[in-house]
Design a protein around this motif. Structure first.
Motif, PDB file in Angstrom:
ATOM      1  N   LYS A 186       0.847  -1.205   0.000  1.00 43.14           N
ATOM      2  CA  LYS A 186       0.000   0.000   0.000  1.00 43.14           C
ATOM      3  C   LYS A 186       0.877   1.247   0.000  1.00 43.14           C
ATOM      4  CE  LYS A 186      -4.520  -0.977   1.772  1.00 43.14           C
ATOM      5  NZ  LYS A 186      -5.288  -1.324   2.913  1.00 43.14           N
ATOM      6  N   GLU A 187       1.887   1.238   0.857  1.00 45.53           N
ATOM      7  CA  GLU A 187       2.744   2.425   1.006  1.00 45.53           C
ATOM      8  C   GLU A 187       3.472   2.707  -0.317  1.00 45.53           C
ATOM      9  OE1 GLU A 187       6.110   4.679   1.321  1.00 45.53           O
ATOM     10  OE2 GLU A 187       6.456   2.515   1.380  1.00 45.53           O
ATOM     11  N   LYS A 188       4.001   1.639  -0.950  1.00 41.32           N
ATOM     12  CA  LYS A 188       4.749   1.862  -2.193  1.00 41.32           C
ATOM     13  C   LYS A 188       3.798   2.236  -3.341  1.00 41.32           C
ATOM     14  CE  LYS A 188       7.222  -1.896  -1.526  1.00 41.32           C
ATOM     15  NZ  LYS A 188       8.191  -2.988  -1.580  1.00 41.32           N
ATOM     16  N   GLY A 189       2.587   1.714  -3.273  1.00 44.68           N
ATOM     17  CA  GLY A 189       1.569   2.104  -4.256  1.00 44.68           C
ATOM     18  C   GLY A 189       1.286   3.598  -4.154  1.00 44.68           C
ATOM     19  N   ASP A 190       1.158   4.093  -2.925  1.00 44.81           N
ATOM     20  CA  ASP A 190       0.906   5.534  -2.728  1.00 44.81           C
ATOM     21  C   ASP A 190       2.100   6.360  -3.201  1.00 44.81           C
ATOM     22  OD1 ASP A 190      -1.517   4.950  -1.659  1.00 44.81           O
ATOM     23  OD2 ASP A 190      -0.897   5.140   0.446  1.00 44.81           O
ATOM     24  N   TYR A 191       3.294   5.848  -2.898  1.00 48.27           N
ATOM     25  CA  TYR A 191       4.526   6.555  -3.292  1.00 48.27           C
ATOM     26  C   TYR A 191       4.567   6.693  -4.822  1.00 48.27           C
ATOM     27  CZ  TYR A 191       9.567   7.513  -3.588  1.00 48.27           C
ATOM     28  OH  TYR A 191      10.797   8.077  -3.845  1.00 48.27           O
ATOM     29  N   LEU A 192       4.295   5.570  -5.513  1.00 45.22           N
ATOM     30  CA  LEU A 192       4.310   5.589  -6.982  1.00 45.22           C
ATOM     31  C   LEU A 192       3.208   6.500  -7.520  1.00 45.22           C
ATOM     32  CD1 LEU A 192       5.207   4.566  -9.774  1.00 45.22           C
ATOM     33  CD2 LEU A 192       3.904   2.478  -9.377  1.00 45.22           C
ATOM     34  N   LYS A 193       2.019   6.406  -6.932  1.00 42.52           N
ATOM     35  CA  LYS A 193       0.894   7.235  -7.406  1.00 42.52           C
ATOM     36  C   LYS A 193       1.226   8.725  -7.265  1.00 42.52           C
ATOM     37  CE  LYS A 193      -3.546   5.891  -8.536  1.00 42.52           C
ATOM     38  NZ  LYS A 193      -4.551   5.354  -7.657  1.00 42.52           N
ATOM     39  N   ASN A 194       1.861   9.097  -6.151  1.00 44.83           N
ATOM     40  CA  ASN A 194       2.238  10.505  -5.963  1.00 44.83           C
ATOM     41  C   ASN A 194       3.202  10.978  -7.038  1.00 44.83           C
ATOM     42  OD1 ASN A 194       0.656  10.929  -3.734  1.00 44.83           O
ATOM     43  ND2 ASN A 194       2.263  10.395  -2.271  1.00 44.83           N
TER      44      ASN A 194
END
Ligand SMILES: Cc1ncc(COP(=O)(O)O)c(C=O)c1O
Length: 388
Positions: free
Chosen positions: A293-301
Motif C-alpha cells: 500500500k505504502e509503495k503504491g501511494d509513493y508511486l501514485k504521488n
C-alpha cells in the motif's frame, strides 16, 4: 521462420536471467520490470526462498496424481483461507481454468445457467471463460459462444438489476478490470451488488486472477470493498511464475463439487504447491501488505507529478501496485521507447499504460522508473507551461 503460431506480437528481446526487479537480456542489458510477467512475479524474479524450496522439491518429488494426498495443497489452502473464511480450495493450472471451474460450480450449485458478466471484462480463453468475457473481439471468429452469459455496463447498477431473471444464478466480475483498461469498480456499485446477491440469492464470483495475491495492497482486492464473494478465482501471482490456478469457494458449495464432478491431472502438483506455499506465506502477512500500500501511494504521488507536468497523461487509475495511466494517444510507441531506455511496462487497451511492478519493488527502483517515464513523456508532450 518461426514455428510458433503468431498469437502474440513478440518483441525481439531474449531474456536470459531474472533477478529481483530486473530482467537481463542476452546482450547483458538490464531492464527494470514494471510488468512482472503481467502480474505474475509478484515477489520479483528468482526470489531466494522460492528458489531454495523448489530446488529441494525438484530433487525429491515432482508429481503424483490427485488420487493421493498432497499435503502442501492443504497448507496453501489454509493460508489462502485466512482471508476467505469457510473456504475450500480447488487447484488447477491457470486463470482460465479457475474461471472455468467457477462457472461449472456456479451452474451446478444453483441449477441455473444465466450468469451476468460485465462489458470490458476479461476472464480467459476457453469456451466458458471466453463466453464470460465481455469483449466481442475475444469471441470473434469462434462461432457460437457457450450460452447463458449476458454483459452489462461495469459500474451501472440499474442495468445490472434489470438483467436479473428467474434463471440468473451468478454474477462474475473483476474488482478492477485489468485487461479492460484498469477500470476500478465503485464502492456504491459493489454495495448494490452485495444487496442484489442477497435479495435474489445469486452467487458472486470474483475473478482475482490479476488483482489477487497482494497486488492491490490486500491479499485479495475484494477485501477493500463491500463485496461478499461466494467464489474467488486465482492464478498469475499465486505461484510467482510456476503455473498454478485456484478456485476458493464457500463450504456451502461442497456438494456441487463432489467426487468425480471436476478434476485436473496437474492441478496442485508438488512443484506448483511448493512455489505457491512460499509465495503466499510471504505475501499474506499484514506487514508485507502494508508495504505494498505504502509503495503504491509513493508511486501514485510520483505519477501525479508526471500527470501535472505532461499533458499526454489524461487519468491515473488503480489501487496498490496495479496502476493504469490513460494517455491522450496510442501508447505503443511510448512502450517501445521506455523499453529502449530499459523499463518494461504493459498496456491495457490502446491508450493506457499498465504498471504492475513486483510487490517487492524498492523506492529507489520506483524513482528509476519514474525518471525514465519523465524522459519519454517529455518527448511525447509539450510541457504544460509551454502549452500555456
Ligand atoms: C482477470 C483475469 N482473469 C483471467 C485471466 C486468464 O488467466 P490465464 O491467462 O492464466 O488463463 C486473466 C489473464 O490475463 C485475467 O487478467
Amino acid at each position: 521462420m518461426s514455428n510458433l503460431f503468431p498469437t502474440y506480437q513478440r518483441k525481439d528481446i531474449h531474456f536470459v536471467k531474472g533477478n529481483g526487479s530486473y530482467l537481463i537480456d542476452d546482450q547483458n542489458k538490464h531492464y527494470l520490470d514494471f510488468l512482472s510477467g503481467i502480474a505474475v512475479c509478484n515477489l520479483g524474479h528468482c526470489h531466494p526462498k522460492i528458489v531454495s524450496a523448489l530446488h529441494n522439491q525438484i530433487e525429491s518429488l515432482w508429481h503424483v496424481s490427485n488420487l493421493f494426498t498432497i499435503k502442501k495443497q492443504e497448507e496453501v489452502a489454509k493460508i489462502l483461507c485466512k482471508s476467505f473464511e469457510n473456504g475450500l480450495a480447488f487447484f488447477c493450472n491457470s486463470g482460465t481454468e479457475a474461471n472455468e471451474a467457477a462457472i461449472k460450480l456456479a451452474r451446478k450449485y444453483t441449477g441455473k445457467s444465466h450468469i451476468i458478466s460485465f462489458k470490458q471484462s476479461f476472464h480467459g480463453r476457453t469456451f466458458g471463460s471466453m463466453a464470460a468475457t465481455g469483449q466481442s473481439k475475444i469471441h470473434e471468429g469462434y462461432g457460437e459462444m457457450l450460452n447463458g452469459f449476458s454483459y452489462v455496463q461495469f459500474n451501472d447498477l440499474e442495468e445490472l438489476q434489470a438483467e436479473i431473471t428467474e434463471n440468473t444464478g451468478a454474477i462474475i466480475l473483476e474488482v478492477i478490470q485489468g485487461e479492460g483498461g484498469v477500470i476500478v469498480g465503485e464502492e456504491g456499485f459493489f454495495e448494490g451488488i452485495t444487496a442484489l446477491c442477497e435479495k435474489y440469492e445469486l452467487l458472486l464470483i470474483v475473478d482475482e486472477v490479476q488483482t489477487g495475491i497482494g497486488r492491490t495492497g490486500t491479499m485479495f482486492a475484494y477485501e477493500q470493498t463491500p463485496l461478499k464473494p461466494d467464489i474467488i478465482t486465482l492464478a498469475k501471482g499465486l505461484g510467482n511464475g510456476i503455473p498454478v490456478g485456484a478456485l476458493i469457494g464457500d463450504k456451502k458449495l461442497a456438494s456441487a463439487f463432489s467426487y468425480g464432478s471436476h478434476g485436473s491431472t496437474f492441478g496442485g502438483n508438488y512443484l506448483a504447491m511448493t512455489s505457491a506455499y512460499e509465495t503466499v506465506n510471504i505475501i499474506n502477512q499484514k506487514e508485507f501488505l502494508a508495504t505494498v500500500k505504502e509503495k503504491g501511494d509513493y508511486l501514485k504521488n510520483k505519477l501525479t507529478e508526471i500527470k501535472e507536468q505532461f499533458p499526454i497523461v489524461e487519468e491515473l487509475r488503480g489501487k496498490g501496485l496495479m496502476i493504469g495511466i490513460e494517455c491522450n494517444q496510442n501508447v505503443s510507441l511510448l512502450v517501445d521507447q521506455l523499453l529502449a531506455k530499459g523499463l518494461i511496462v504493459g498496456t491495457a487497451g490502446p491508450n493506457t499504460l499498465r504498471l504492475l511492478p513486483p510487490l517487492t519493488i524498492s523506492h529507489e527502483e520506483i524513482d528509476e522508473a519514474v525518471y525514465y517515464m519523465k524522459e519519454v513523456m517529455a518527448q511525447f508532450s509539450l510541457n504544460k507551461e509551454q502549452v500555456i
